[in-house]
Structures are given as structure tokens and as C-alpha cells.
Design a protein around this motif. Structure first.
Motif, short mmCIF file in Angstrom:
data_model
loop_
_atom_site.label_atom_id
_atom_site.label_comp_id
_atom_site.label_asym_id
_atom_site.label_seq_id
_atom_site.Cartn_x
_atom_site.Cartn_y
_atom_site.Cartn_z
N LEU A 1 -7.19 -7.01 6.43
CA LEU A 1 -7.04 -6.81 4.99
C LEU A 1 -7.95 -5.71 4.47
CD1 LEU A 1 -5.60 -7.65 2.43
CD2 LEU A 1 -7.34 -9.43 2.09
N LYS A 2 -9.17 -5.63 4.95
CA LYS A 2 -10.08 -4.58 4.50
C LYS A 2 -9.51 -3.20 4.86
CE LYS A 2 -14.92 -3.10 4.68
NZ LYS A 2 -16.27 -3.40 5.24
N PHE A 3 -8.95 -3.09 6.05
CA PHE A 3 -8.33 -1.85 6.50
C PHE A 3 -7.11 -1.53 5.64
CE2 PHE A 3 -5.66 0.30 9.96
CZ PHE A 3 -6.27 1.53 9.80
N PHE A 4 -6.28 -2.53 5.38
CA PHE A 4 -5.11 -2.34 4.53
C PHE A 4 -5.51 -1.86 3.14
CE2 PHE A 4 -2.13 -5.56 6.84
CZ PHE A 4 -2.06 -4.69 7.92
N ASP A 5 -6.55 -2.46 2.59
CA ASP A 5 -6.99 -2.07 1.25
C ASP A 5 -7.49 -0.63 1.24
OD1 ASP A 5 -6.36 -4.48 0.06
OD2 ASP A 5 -8.37 -5.33 0.27
N MET A 6 -8.16 -0.21 2.31
CA MET A 6 -8.61 1.18 2.40
C MET A 6 -7.42 2.14 2.43
SD MET A 6 -8.98 3.97 4.64
CE MET A 6 -9.12 3.42 6.34
N LEU A 7 -6.41 1.80 3.23
CA LEU A 7 -5.23 2.65 3.33
C LEU A 7 -4.44 2.65 2.02
CD1 LEU A 7 -3.98 1.73 6.91
CD2 LEU A 7 -5.12 3.82 6.20
N LYS A 8 -4.36 1.49 1.37
CA LYS A 8 -3.68 1.44 0.07
C LYS A 8 -4.37 2.35 -0.94
CE LYS A 8 -2.65 -1.54 -3.87
NZ LYS A 8 -3.00 -2.80 -4.58
N ALA A 9 -5.69 2.28 -0.99
CA ALA A 9 -6.43 3.13 -1.93
C ALA A 9 -6.20 4.61 -1.63
CB ALA A 9 -7.93 2.80 -1.86
N LEU A 10 -6.14 4.96 -0.35
CA LEU A 10 -5.87 6.34 0.04
C LEU A 10 -4.47 6.75 -0.40
CD1 LEU A 10 -6.69 8.91 1.64
CD2 LEU A 10 -5.76 7.79 3.69
N GLY A 11 -3.49 5.86 -0.20
CA GLY A 11 -2.13 6.16 -0.62
C GLY A 11 -2.01 6.34 -2.12
N ARG A 12 -2.69 5.49 -2.87
CA ARG A 12 -2.67 5.63 -4.33
C ARG A 12 -3.28 6.96 -4.75
NH1 ARG A 12 -2.06 1.98 -8.11
NH2 ARG A 12 -3.82 2.84 -9.28
N GLU A 13 -4.38 7.32 -4.12
CA GLU A 13 -5.06 8.57 -4.46
C GLU A 13 -4.16 9.78 -4.20
OE1 GLU A 13 -8.07 11.14 -1.89
OE2 GLU A 13 -8.96 9.23 -2.52
N ARG A 14 -3.50 9.79 -3.02
CA ARG A 14 -2.64 10.93 -2.68
C ARG A 14 -1.41 10.98 -3.59
NH1 ARG A 14 -4.54 13.31 2.21
NH2 ARG A 14 -6.78 12.87 2.05
N ALA A 15 -0.85 9.83 -3.93
CA ALA A 15 0.32 9.81 -4.80
C ALA A 15 -0.04 10.27 -6.21
CB ALA A 15 0.92 8.40 -4.85
N GLN A 16 -1.17 9.83 -6.71
CA GLN A 16 -1.60 10.26 -8.06
C GLN A 16 -1.86 11.76 -8.09
OE1 GLN A 16 -4.89 7.56 -8.44
NE2 GLN A 16 -3.66 5.94 -9.38
N ALA A 17 -2.47 12.29 -7.03
CA ALA A 17 -2.71 13.73 -6.96
C ALA A 17 -1.38 14.50 -6.90
CB ALA A 17 -3.57 14.06 -5.74
N TRP A 18 -0.42 13.96 -6.15
CA TRP A 18 0.89 14.62 -6.07
C TRP A 18 1.59 14.61 -7.43
CZ3 TRP A 18 5.88 12.69 -6.79
CH2 TRP A 18 6.90 13.57 -6.45
N LEU A 19 1.55 13.50 -8.13
CA LEU A 19 2.16 13.42 -9.45
C LEU A 19 1.51 14.42 -10.41
CD1 LEU A 19 2.52 9.55 -9.84
CD2 LEU A 19 4.41 11.19 -9.83
N ALA A 20 0.20 14.50 -10.39
CA ALA A 20 -0.50 15.40 -11.30
C ALA A 20 -0.17 16.86 -11.01
CB ALA A 20 -2.01 15.17 -11.19
N ARG A 21 0.03 17.18 -9.76
CA ARG A 21 0.24 18.58 -9.38
C ARG A 21 1.71 18.99 -9.37
NH1 ARG A 21 -2.17 21.52 -3.91
NH2 ARG A 21 -1.47 23.64 -4.42
N HIS A 22 2.60 18.06 -8.99
CA HIS A 22 3.97 18.47 -8.71
C HIS A 22 5.05 17.78 -9.55
CE1 HIS A 22 2.61 20.85 -5.36
NE2 HIS A 22 2.06 19.80 -4.76
N ARG A 23 4.68 16.98 -10.51
CA ARG A 23 5.71 16.31 -11.31
C ARG A 23 6.68 17.34 -11.91
NH1 ARG A 23 5.42 11.33 -13.72
NH2 ARG A 23 3.15 11.35 -13.69
#
Length: 345
Positions: free
Chosen positions: A307-329
Motif C-alpha cells: 500500500l505504501k508503494f501504491f500510494d507513492m505511485l498514485k501521488a506520482l501519477g497525480r503529479e504528472r497528470a496535473q502537470a500535463w493538464l496545466a501545460r497541454h489542455r
């Protein structure tokens, strides 16, 4: 459609979700951020292995309770998967390396080189089957899925791709998409055996191109497109060879799209374009990935349900998706947000 609520919908997109075992928790984070943003409508979703799990849980949650329901369904799935593996089966690694399998479990997996799944697991126990049957209403999804779904599996006796669409969804179809033949018995459906879909498509992009209305395709990738170094050790070489096998069809498919887009302006100057050419010119590709992080993780972390590993990967995915939305929407509906020919041509 009711699951979009009152948020203004700006664009409709398709999703292509790659497989990668436990690393699929990164895709969970990407989807969570896109759902939280609330301004994208999902048309079709193509998924393989862990990508297929995310695709089906996304559809299940949207069907049950809209965006909030989808976020809850994905969280429930990944949390339950983590709870299904005893804590002593995984071990935390030094900072930045995530988690790995405990020596005892690695020894057990070593025997998969010598013993068939029928010998290692004669009762064919599969905790993932129990989780999916408890959390996914396959009969209702076949009738009411709000998404076009394309779940990839590989025909074990021919190597051909089999795409299970929403009207063909079942627990067995989803398990087939994630069936590693060294660990699990082949999944039989209507008398035909299937293995992991990554052998034939990881993921399949063409159904999003041909069978969906949305003209934007977002690729969510878990395997690096380029590695910084050549593997030397025997285990590292075997792992790289498996990654290449799992990526080959996807790379070939994307190269075809890149070549088609590159040739269109030159081959038909002044000519009336046909439906295929017009569709190719109107299709835009986008990419979210984290090769700089996922590529540095140990290979056995793909099997580490923690679960700790999953939460780390989830946070990374959220960060990359938010950056993509901000840059490429602003690119949605207008153009691809990366150089298709440069990356895949």
C-alpha cells in the motif's frame, strides 16, 4: 451523460492504458487527477493487464456514481489488492528505490523457471479473481458501461490479439489480460486459452482510432520508451528482453500512426482525402509517463503489492497528470502535444 455532473466539459478523449503490474498504481493516480479535474469526458478506454484493471474499475465507478464513484472504485481496488499480499512478502528498499519482493517470495518465484503453474498452484488459487468478482458487476457493465472498453488478451496457441469489448466483458476476460503464463494457468474462455495481453498489444491503440468518436488519444505509459544504459547482468538482460517483447506491438502500431501522419501532406497534395486519411489528420496524440522514476525501480517491484508503494505511485501519477493538464489542455482538439514522428517514427 449524468456522471459528468455540473462541471463544464471541454473535451472528449480516449485513453490507452499500458500494463505493468503493480506500477499500474501510477495510472490510478493519473485517472484520479483527471477525474478530479472534471473537465474531460472519456469516450473509449483500451487497456492491457494492469491497464485493463484500471479501465474496468473506471467504468464500474462511473456507472455507479460518476466521477466521485470512479475515484472511490479505483481506490478500493488498489487498496484491496495491497491488502491481499501479506506484509512480509515485500520489503522496503533504500530511498528512491521503492519496494521489492522479500527473499522468501523471490525464491518461490524462482521455481517458476522449473515448475508449471499447475504444479506450483494445483488448486488454481487467484486472489485477484475474488477481488474482481466482489467489486465489479460485469453483467451490468456489459449492458450499461458508460465507456467503450477494449481489453487485450493474447491467444496462447497463436499469439494473436483478442480484444474483449464491453459487451463481452467478464471476470475471466479481465484475468486473461493479466495472465502471466509462468505464474498462472492459461485462462480458458469458450474453450480457448489466453495469456497476458501485453504479448499482443500493450495497449491496443487502433480501436480508439477506428471505433471511437473522440479524436484525442491519451497514452498512459509505464514502460520507458528509452533506457539510459544497456543491461549487463543475466537477470537484467532477461527483464529487458521481456520489456521489449511486451512493447514491440505497441511501438510498431505507433510507428505506423507516425508514418501515416508524416506521409499524408506529401502523398495527397490537392487530392480529395478519403475517410481514413481525414481521420488520421484529425487524430491527436498525448502522453503521460514517468520513465525517470518508473525506469529506475527494480523489476520485481512490478509484483510488489504494497500500500505504501501504491500510494507513492498514485501521488506520482497525480503529479504528472496535473502537470500535463496545466501545460497541454489547450492542445486538446487542436494538435498532438508531443512529437509523434520524433518519438515513434
Amino acid at each position: 451523460m449524468p456522471w459528468f455532473g455540473t462541471a463544464p466539459i471541454q473535451h472528449s478523449i480516449n485513453l490507452a492504458l499500458q500494463g505493468g503490474g503493480a506500477h499500474g498504481a501510477f495510472t490510478w493516480g493519473v485517472l484520479d487527477a483527471l477525474l478530479e479535474d472534471g473537465r474531460l469526458r472519456f469516450d473509449g478506454v483500451s487497456g492491457t493487464s494492469a491497464g485493463a484493471m484500471n479501465a474496468v474499475l473506471l467504468a464500474q465507478g462511473l456507472m455507479e456514481g460518476g466521477r466521485a464513484g470512479a475515484r472511490a472504485a479505483l481506490a478500493r481496488f488498489w487498496t484491496t489488492v495491497a491488502a491481499s499480499m501479506p506484509e512480509h512478502f515485500t520489503q522496503e528498499l533504500p530511498e528512491g528505490q521503492g519496494v521489492g519482493l522479500a527473499p522468501m517470495l523471490k525464491l518461490m518465484l524462482h521455481w517458476t523457471h522449473y515448475l508449471a503453474p499447475e504444479q506450483l498452484n494445483p488448486l488454481d488459487l487467484n486472489p485477484l479473481r475474488d477481488i474482481l468478482e466482489a467489486q465489479v458487476d460485469f453483467a451490468r457493465l456489459r449492458r450499461e458501461s458508460p465507456l467503450r472498453l477494449f481489453i487485450a488478451a493474447t491467444r496462447a496457441n497463436s499469439g494473436q490479439l483478442r480484444l474483449f469489448r464491453r459487451e463481452e466483458l467478464s471476470c475471466e476476460a479481465l484475468l486473461a489480460s493479466a495472465c502471466l503464463p509462468s505464474v498462472h494457468r492459461a485462462i480458458e474462455i469458450d474453450g480457448e486459452p489466453y495469456w497476458d495481453g501485453a504479448y499482443a498489444a500493450n495497449p491496443a491503440v487502433f480501436p480508439l482510432f477506428f471505433d471511437c468518436e473522440a479524436r484525442d488519444i491519451l497514452l498512459v505509459l509505464l514502460t520507458p520508451l528509452q533506457h539510459p544504459a544497456t543491461p549487463v547482468g543475466a537477470a537484467a538482460i532477461q527483464q529487458r528482453a521481456l520489456e521489449i517483447a511486451f512493447s514491440a506491438t505497441f511501438l510498431r502500431e505507433m510507428r505506423l500512426f507516425a508514418h501515416l501522419r508524416e506521409q499524408l501532406p506529401r502523398r495527397w497534395p490537392g487530392w480529395s482525402l478519403g475517410p481514413l486519411e481525414r481521420r488520421a489528420l484529425r487524430t491527436h496524440f498525448h502522453l503521460i509517463e514517468a520513465a525517470d522514476v518508473l525506469g529506475e525501480l527494480r523489476a520485481d517491484s512490478k509484483l510488489a503489492a504494497n500500500l505504501k508503494f501504491f500510494d507513492m505511485l498514485k501521488a506520482l501519477g497525480r503529479e504528472r497528470a496535473q502537470a500535463w493538464l496545466a501545460r497541454h489542455r489547450g492542445a486538446l482538439g487542436q494538435r498532438s502535444s508531443f512529437d509523434l514522428a520524433g518519438l515513434f517514427g
